[in-house]
Write a protein that holds these residues in place. Sequence first.
Motif, PDB file in Angstrom:
ATOM      1  N   GLN A  59       0.832  -1.275   0.207  1.00  0.00           N
ATOM      2  CA  GLN A  59      -0.012   0.181   0.025  1.00  0.00           C
ATOM      3  C   GLN A  59       0.902   1.426  -0.020  1.00  0.00           C
ATOM      4  O   GLN A  59       1.871   1.313   0.695  1.00  0.00           O
ATOM      5  CB  GLN A  59      -0.845   0.032   1.233  1.00  0.00           C
ATOM      6  N   ASN A  60       0.642   2.307  -0.808  1.00  0.00           N
ATOM      7  CA  ASN A  60       1.212   3.438  -0.866  1.00  0.00           C
ATOM      8  C   ASN A  60       0.387   4.643  -0.817  1.00  0.00           C
ATOM      9  O   ASN A  60       0.081   5.261  -1.837  1.00  0.00           O
ATOM     10  CB  ASN A  60       2.153   3.198  -2.150  1.00  0.00           C
ATOM     11  N   GLU A  61      -0.272   4.895   0.380  1.00  0.00           N
ATOM     12  CA  GLU A  61      -1.082   6.163   0.335  1.00  0.00           C
ATOM     13  C   GLU A  61      -0.533   7.438   0.303  1.00  0.00           C
ATOM     14  O   GLU A  61       0.615   7.583   0.309  1.00  0.00           O
ATOM     15  CB  GLU A  61      -2.047   6.165   1.590  1.00  0.00           C
ATOM     16  N   ALA A  62      -1.438   8.254  -0.499  1.00  0.00           N
ATOM     17  CA  ALA A  62      -0.796   9.695  -0.537  1.00  0.00           C
ATOM     18  C   ALA A  62      -0.812  10.434   0.735  1.00  0.00           C
ATOM     19  O   ALA A  62      -1.417   9.964   1.558  1.00  0.00           O
ATOM     20  CB  ALA A  62      -2.075  10.619  -1.467  1.00  0.00           C
ATOM     21  N   ILE A  63      -0.272  11.489   0.792  1.00  0.00           N
ATOM     22  CA  ILE A  63       0.161  12.366   2.088  1.00  0.00           C
ATOM     23  C   ILE A  63      -0.771  13.448   1.813  1.00  0.00           C
ATOM     24  O   ILE A  63      -0.426  14.331   0.742  1.00  0.00           O
ATOM     25  CB  ILE A  63       1.756  12.601   1.967  1.00  0.00           C
ATOM     26  N   LYS A  64      -1.453  13.904   2.561  1.00  0.00           N
ATOM     27  CA  LYS A  64      -2.377  15.155   2.688  1.00  0.00           C
ATOM     28  C   LYS A  64      -2.376  15.794   4.184  1.00  0.00           C
ATOM     29  O   LYS A  64      -2.791  15.094   4.932  1.00  0.00           O
ATOM     30  CB  LYS A  64      -3.821  14.860   2.135  1.00  0.00           C
ATOM     31  N   MET A  65      -2.187  17.139   4.064  1.00  0.00           N
ATOM     32  CA  MET A  65      -1.980  17.690   5.402  1.00  0.00           C
ATOM     33  C   MET A  65      -2.583  19.198   5.377  1.00  0.00           C
ATOM     34  O   MET A  65      -2.151  19.709   4.228  1.00  0.00           O
ATOM     35  CB  MET A  65      -0.692  17.571   6.121  1.00  0.00           C
ATOM     36  N   GLU A  66      -3.204  19.695   6.508  1.00  0.00           N
ATOM     37  CA  GLU A  66      -3.408  21.237   6.233  1.00  0.00           C
ATOM     38  C   GLU A  66      -2.661  21.779   7.514  1.00  0.00           C
ATOM     39  O   GLU A  66      -2.605  21.214   8.454  1.00  0.00           O
ATOM     40  CB  GLU A  66      -4.982  21.495   6.447  1.00  0.00           C
ATOM     41  N   GLU A  80       1.926  12.663  -3.761  1.00  0.00           N
ATOM     42  CA  GLU A  80       1.329  11.694  -4.405  1.00  0.00           C
ATOM     43  C   GLU A  80       1.287  10.543  -3.720  1.00  0.00           C
ATOM     44  O   GLU A  80       0.375   9.488  -3.768  1.00  0.00           O
ATOM     45  CB  GLU A  80       1.871  11.546  -5.814  1.00  0.00           C
ATOM     46  N   ARG A  81       2.430  10.208  -3.157  1.00  0.00           N
ATOM     47  CA  ARG A  81       2.726   8.948  -2.243  1.00  0.00           C
ATOM     48  C   ARG A  81       3.628   9.213  -1.081  1.00  0.00           C
ATOM     49  O   ARG A  81       4.186  10.032  -0.899  1.00  0.00           O
ATOM     50  CB  ARG A  81       3.374   7.766  -3.337  1.00  0.00           C
ATOM     51  N   ARG A  82       3.593   8.251  -0.304  1.00  0.00           N
ATOM     52  CA  ARG A  82       4.455   8.279   1.034  1.00  0.00           C
ATOM     53  C   ARG A  82       5.898   7.517   0.778  1.00  0.00           C
ATOM     54  O   ARG A  82       6.753   7.781   1.411  1.00  0.00           O
ATOM     55  CB  ARG A  82       3.682   7.652   2.134  1.00  0.00           C
ATOM     56  N   VAL A  83       5.824   6.428  -0.306  1.00  0.00           N
ATOM     57  CA  VAL A  83       6.763   5.618  -0.180  1.00  0.00           C
ATOM     58  C   VAL A  83       7.308   5.581  -1.788  1.00  0.00           C
ATOM     59  O   VAL A  83       6.762   5.846  -2.805  1.00  0.00           O
ATOM     60  CB  VAL A  83       6.520   4.080   0.045  1.00  0.00           C
ATOM     61  N   TYR A  84       8.730   5.863  -1.771  1.00  0.00           N
ATOM     62  CA  TYR A  84       9.448   5.882  -2.967  1.00  0.00           C
ATOM     63  C   TYR A  84      10.739   5.203  -3.235  1.00  0.00           C
ATOM     64  O   TYR A  84      11.515   5.138  -2.339  1.00  0.00           O
ATOM     65  CB  TYR A  84      10.042   7.351  -3.197  1.00  0.00           C
ATOM     66  N   ILE A  90       9.330  12.662  -6.998  1.00  0.00           N
ATOM     67  CA  ILE A  90       8.181  13.251  -5.935  1.00  0.00           C
ATOM     68  C   ILE A  90       7.312  14.156  -6.714  1.00  0.00           C
ATOM     69  O   ILE A  90       7.887  15.379  -7.222  1.00  0.00           O
ATOM     70  CB  ILE A  90       8.739  13.801  -4.466  1.00  0.00           C
ATOM     71  N   LEU A  91       5.858  13.854  -6.798  1.00  0.00           N
ATOM     72  CA  LEU A  91       5.058  14.968  -7.234  1.00  0.00           C
ATOM     73  C   LEU A  91       4.021  15.368  -6.194  1.00  0.00           C
ATOM     74  O   LEU A  91       3.672  14.375  -5.467  1.00  0.00           O
ATOM     75  CB  LEU A  91       4.318  14.163  -8.339  1.00  0.00           C
ATOM     76  N   GLY A  92       3.551  16.673  -6.188  1.00  0.00           N
ATOM     77  CA  GLY A  92       2.667  16.867  -5.438  1.00  0.00           C
ATOM     78  C   GLY A  92       2.012  18.400  -5.683  1.00  0.00           C
ATOM     79  O   GLY A  92       2.342  18.727  -6.750  1.00  0.00           O
ATOM     80  N   LYS A  93       1.280  18.818  -4.748  1.00  0.00           N
ATOM     81  CA  LYS A  93       0.688  20.061  -5.039  1.00  0.00           C
ATOM     82  C   LYS A  93       0.402  20.993  -3.570  1.00  0.00           C
ATOM     83  O   LYS A  93       0.490  20.200  -2.496  1.00  0.00           O
ATOM     84  CB  LYS A  93      -0.706  20.102  -5.617  1.00  0.00           C
ATOM     85  N   ILE A  94       0.841  22.329  -3.644  1.00  0.00           N
ATOM     86  CA  ILE A  94       0.655  23.089  -2.243  1.00  0.00           C
ATOM     87  C   ILE A  94      -0.541  24.092  -2.604  1.00  0.00           C
ATOM     88  O   ILE A  94      -0.466  24.902  -3.963  1.00  0.00           O
ATOM     89  CB  ILE A  94       1.926  24.101  -2.222  1.00  0.00           C
TER      90      ILE A  94
END
Length: 218
Positions: A59-66, A80-84, A90-94
């Motif tokens: 399992q490789n869930e996304a990381i989302k935090m406020e 996008e993921r927690r494990v690489y 590493i891809l993501g958005k702010i």
Amino acid sequence: STTELPFFFRNMDKEHESYRGRNVSVRYFVKVVVERKFLPPVQKEHDIWIQVMGQPPQQNEAIKMEVGIEDCLHIEFEYERRVYHLQDTILGKIHFLLVRIKIKHMELAVIRRETSGDGVAAANSNQPNAQPSNESSNVFTETQTLVKYEIMDGAPVKGEVIPVKLSLRGIPADLTPTYSSVNNRFSVRYFLNLVLVDEEDRRYFKQQEIILWRKELG
């Protein structure tokens, strides 16, 4: 004249990778000792570098935090993921949900944290981002910034989305997999450190641990 003596070791246990850190090292080496009559022995060591292939996560869930400051700043970041794996990207958005302070720029860094000494497992067991406790003077922590990028320049506005793309392959330092409490002697953990700097040079940051594993040898 030259004499060659072939040798072969069977069923060698190489459970852990070779590692050369700030306060701890894991070495594999061949040691040759030549005994001589009436003279001191001659000895030589030759290091062997060991790498261990990992397994992809089930399992490789996304990381989302406020995170934010009440009535001043509110952002949501997602990766996008927690494990690489070590050659991954590493891809993501702010997402900027509320901006009432003047942000000058934003940085993203990859941090390596090496913890060594007695009781490393207990020092890392409380929370993923926790620093080792000071209960034992035999636990030492070294933090190293491997790479740092500026991912935004200028003041953002409410609703703005900043993309994140960071190639682990491009990091100049030697990346290793995450090591968790090796023989309860040392751990090596990796973190993404997001830093916002305002016009008065105050810094706001949030760290998030990521897990690294070895997909390929080399």
